[in-house]
Enzyme design. Structure first.
Site, PDB file in Angstrom:
ATOM      1  N   GLU A   1       0.836  -1.200   0.000  1.00 56.75           N
ATOM      2  CA  GLU A   1       0.000   0.000   0.000  1.00 56.75           C
ATOM      3  C   GLU A   1       0.872   1.252   0.000  1.00 56.75           C
ATOM      4  O   GLU A   1       1.879   1.313   0.695  1.00 56.75           O
ATOM      5  CB  GLU A   1      -0.906   0.029   1.242  1.00 56.75           C
ATOM      6  CG  GLU A   1      -1.775   1.291   1.294  1.00 56.75           C
ATOM      7  CD  GLU A   1      -2.718   1.290   2.484  1.00 56.75           C
ATOM      8  OE1 GLU A   1      -3.697   0.514   2.443  1.00 56.75           O
ATOM      9  OE2 GLU A   1      -2.460   2.034   3.443  1.00 56.75           O
TER      10      GLU A   1
ATOM     11  N   GLN B   1      -7.770  -4.293   8.610  1.00 53.88           N
ATOM     12  CA  GLN B   1      -7.000  -3.269   9.307  1.00 53.88           C
ATOM     13  C   GLN B   1      -5.729  -3.916   9.858  1.00 53.88           C
ATOM     14  O   GLN B   1      -5.665  -5.139  10.026  1.00 53.88           O
ATOM     15  CB  GLN B   1      -7.858  -2.715  10.455  1.00 53.88           C
ATOM     16  CG  GLN B   1      -7.286  -1.512  11.150  1.00 53.88           C
ATOM     17  CD  GLN B   1      -7.126  -0.340  10.199  1.00 53.88           C
ATOM     18  OE1 GLN B   1      -6.121  -0.251   9.514  1.00 53.88           O
ATOM     19  NE2 GLN B   1      -8.108   0.541  10.151  1.00 53.88           N
TER      20      GLN B   1
END
Length: 628
Positions: free
Chosen positions: A21, A184
């Site tokens: 990411e 998460q």
């Protein structure tokens, strides 16, 4: 390609997939630095990357730009985050349209965090309240074009800690069209594995991708864990607390802790790891090395073609390119970005492509004048310039004006020949050795599907003094297997090519497929490359002050020397192309250069004329009109 399909394949093969990411930087230099890092991390072999949504104005536009660059320029399968925060339906439509046009086929649909100036999240008028609403909207509008990822919360989220309610929300998002789940970040692997089992028990069968946050420093580790309400196991605290002031030690110990967590995830049957890189490479790379998923030199992605494939909207089927841009991939993509169609199966009509202008982004010389002078010095003789090329070939320099990438292992069989040419003042720009039927799985020369064989002709491109050109052309003409193009900055083109059409210099034979010819040489694209090559040299000269010896020297070479490419069409011949240069050298490398132009058969070149029926001289402006 849809991420869910990549993850399903990894699961089937029991070969862990990993992904990265990135987030939009706040400065222009930060953006360029990140692009360079993304380029390097491509070679680690991620299954995909994702780019977070920069809510509001320029940051959201930057997310769209980064997705486009990652897909089109760097060939990275990219997932674009899209949030509901401050997003009216019109803005969502604009973001989805930008992703579609970039060739992006993956969206991570999120509610998003509240804006910094608000304590609680609120939907904007005309927008979406929940990620579920966004999933339904994307699915209704685009059908199956986008793979839609959704977020999972093994440890709860800011405004909801009820695990049963969160599981119900997750199931609704998946039932509405979510095809994979990204969690998460967490450090409590026991809790995560229990949560995965609960997902399966609740009928959630789509791939689950755990979010992994590598440890950079102790302070950042604590800050991020607190910000995400992550539970930190006591043994992690005990391992890191004594060394908290030693960043190197924290990274080393953290590497082992995170890698151990990843091993347990993989052993549980979850074949995917998603790394929150924080736009940094080292800590993530250390964990991947510890897991054995990459080597310390990196594990290059298996190549579908000998050059990096673009994943832009209309470029996924592109499979033919000219060899001239071998070391300037980004430039080629930029100069052809406006093409309506891209070569597939064959180059096609060589007179139809229009190459973009030289002032477009990613085409000129990179770096500031000061940076380039620091990199390549202040050459005052041809010997100084030859030394720059020699240092590049030896790996002491990572780039040249004509090459944005370092020398690769592919050049190993001919590196001695290239060094010898440059020591004699013959400045090599691009090359490839001959290859005769190497398996497509070969780690250096291989590309394409398994079970195939690849071939290539020896190719050499260099800048040559006009004093040596005539003699070299005579030698080429006496060898029936050699073809060439030579051109100067003013457009004096000389060639013995039998036609303007393409000459394949790389090809592959694969089971159940026609012969693939992905790299070619041909006239029109060479003229387009000529303009760029001499522009790059001129940019280099302009790094130096006007009137300085360095500027005058480089300008003189650009204005008077020829760019020549040679193909040895006998792919069985390993070093025949270099025998053409036996005894050829620029005299007095440390002295002043002579700028005389060569005659052909005793006559200066003019217009289009056949000479001895073997080669011709042409004013390349004839082809320039076609290009324009």
């Amino acid at each position: 390609m849809h991420i869910s399909k990549k993850l399903a394949e990894a699961q089937k093969l029991e070969k862990p997939a990993f992904s990265f990411e990135f987030f939009p930087p706040k400065t222009a230099q930060g953006v360029q630095n990140l692009y360079d890092r993304m380029d390097r991390m491509h070679d680690l072999g991620p299954s995909f990357i994702d780019v977070t949504w920069g809510a509001g104005g320029s940051q959201s536009e930057l997310t769209c730009e980064m997705v486009n660059v990652a897909q089109t320029v760097y060939g990275l399968e990219t997932c674009m985050h899209l949030t509901c925060t401050d997003m009216e339906t019109e803005k969502v439509d604009g973001a989805l349209d930008a992703a579609y046009k970039a060739g992006c086929t993956n969206i991570l649909a999120l509610r998003g965090d509240p804006p910094r100036d608000k304590e609680k999240w609120q939907a904007v008028e005309g927008g979406f309240r929940y990620a579920l609403d966004l999933v339904k909207y994307i699915k209704a509008k685009y059908g199956d074009h986008f793979d839609i990822g959704v977020a999972g919360y093994p440890e709860g989220c800011d405004d909801e800690q009820n695990p049963e309610l969160l599981m119900s929300h997750l199931k609704q998002k998946v039932d509405a069209g979510g095809t994979f789940i990204v969690t998460q970040m967490f450090y409590d692997v026991d809790n995560f594995l229990v949560w995965v089992d609960k997902c399966r028990a609740n009928g959630i069968t789509v791939p689950i991708v755990p979010g992994i946050m590598p440890i950079q420093t102790h302070a950042a580790f604590l800050r991020r864990a607190k910000g995400m309400n992550c539970h930190i196991p006591q043994d992690w605290i005990d391992a890191l607390e004594p060394i908290k002031n030693d960043d190197a030690a924290v990274r080393e110990v953290g590497k082992g802790l995170v890698a151990g967590m990843c091993r347990r995830i993989i052993d549980h049957g979850v074949m995917a790891l998603h790394f929150y890189t924080m736009n940094l490479a080292q800590s993530t790379k250390m964990v991947l090395e510890e897991l054995g998923l990459i080597s310390r030199e990196g594990t290059p992605t298996k190549k579908s073609l000998p050059w990096r494939q673009s994943l832009g909207l209309s470029r996924r089927e592109e499979d033919v390119r000219p060899v001239f841009w071998k070391n300037r991939h980004k430039s080629y993509v930029a100069r052809t970005q406006d093409w309506d169609e891209f070569p597939n199966g064959r180059w096609g009509d060589s007179r139809s492509p229009a190459f973009g202008e030289l002032d477009a982004y990613n085409i000129g010389l990179k770096g500031t004048n000061e940076q380039n002078i620091k990199l390549w010095g202040r050459p005052e003789s041809l010997q100084d310039i030859a030394d720059v090329f020699i240092r590049f070939l030896r790996g002491d320099l990572k780039s040249l004006p004509w090459s944005e990438i370092p020398v690769t292992e592919e050049a190993s069989p001919i590196i001695g020949n290239l060094l010898d040419l440059n020591r004699r003042g013959l400045l090599t720009i691009t090359s490839q050795p001959s290859v005769n039927g190497v398996e497509s799985s070969d780690p250096v020369h291989g590309w394409g599907p398994s079970g195939g064989y690849v071939y290539q002709k020896a190719y050499l491109e260099l800048l040559i003094s006009p004093a040596l050109l005539t003699q070299l052309i005579e030698r080429i003409d006496s060898n029936q297997s050699m073809t060439f193009y030579a051109v100067d900055k003013a457009g004096d083109l000389r060639t013995n090519a039998p036609s303007d059409g393409p000459n394949a210099v790389t090809w592959g034979v694969f089971p159940g497929k026609e012969i693939v010819q992905p790299t070619i040489v041909e006239t029109i694209s060479f003229i387009a490359w000529k303009d760029e090559a001499f522009r790059l040299g001129t940019d280099w000269a302009n790094c130096h002050p006007a009137g300085s010896p360095s500027r005058q020297l480089i300008e003189g070479i650009m204005s008077n020397w020829y760019l020549i490419n040679i193909v040895d069409n006998d792919f069985h011949s390993a070093h025949g192309i270099f025998s053409l240069f036996d005894g050829l050298e620029v005299k007095n490398l440390d002295g002043p250069l002579e700028w005389s132009k060569p005659a052909v058969d005793g006559h200066p070149p003019k217009g289009i004329a056949e000479l001895n029926g073997t080669h011709k001289t042409t004013d390349s402006r004839v082809y320039q009109e076609i290009l324009n």
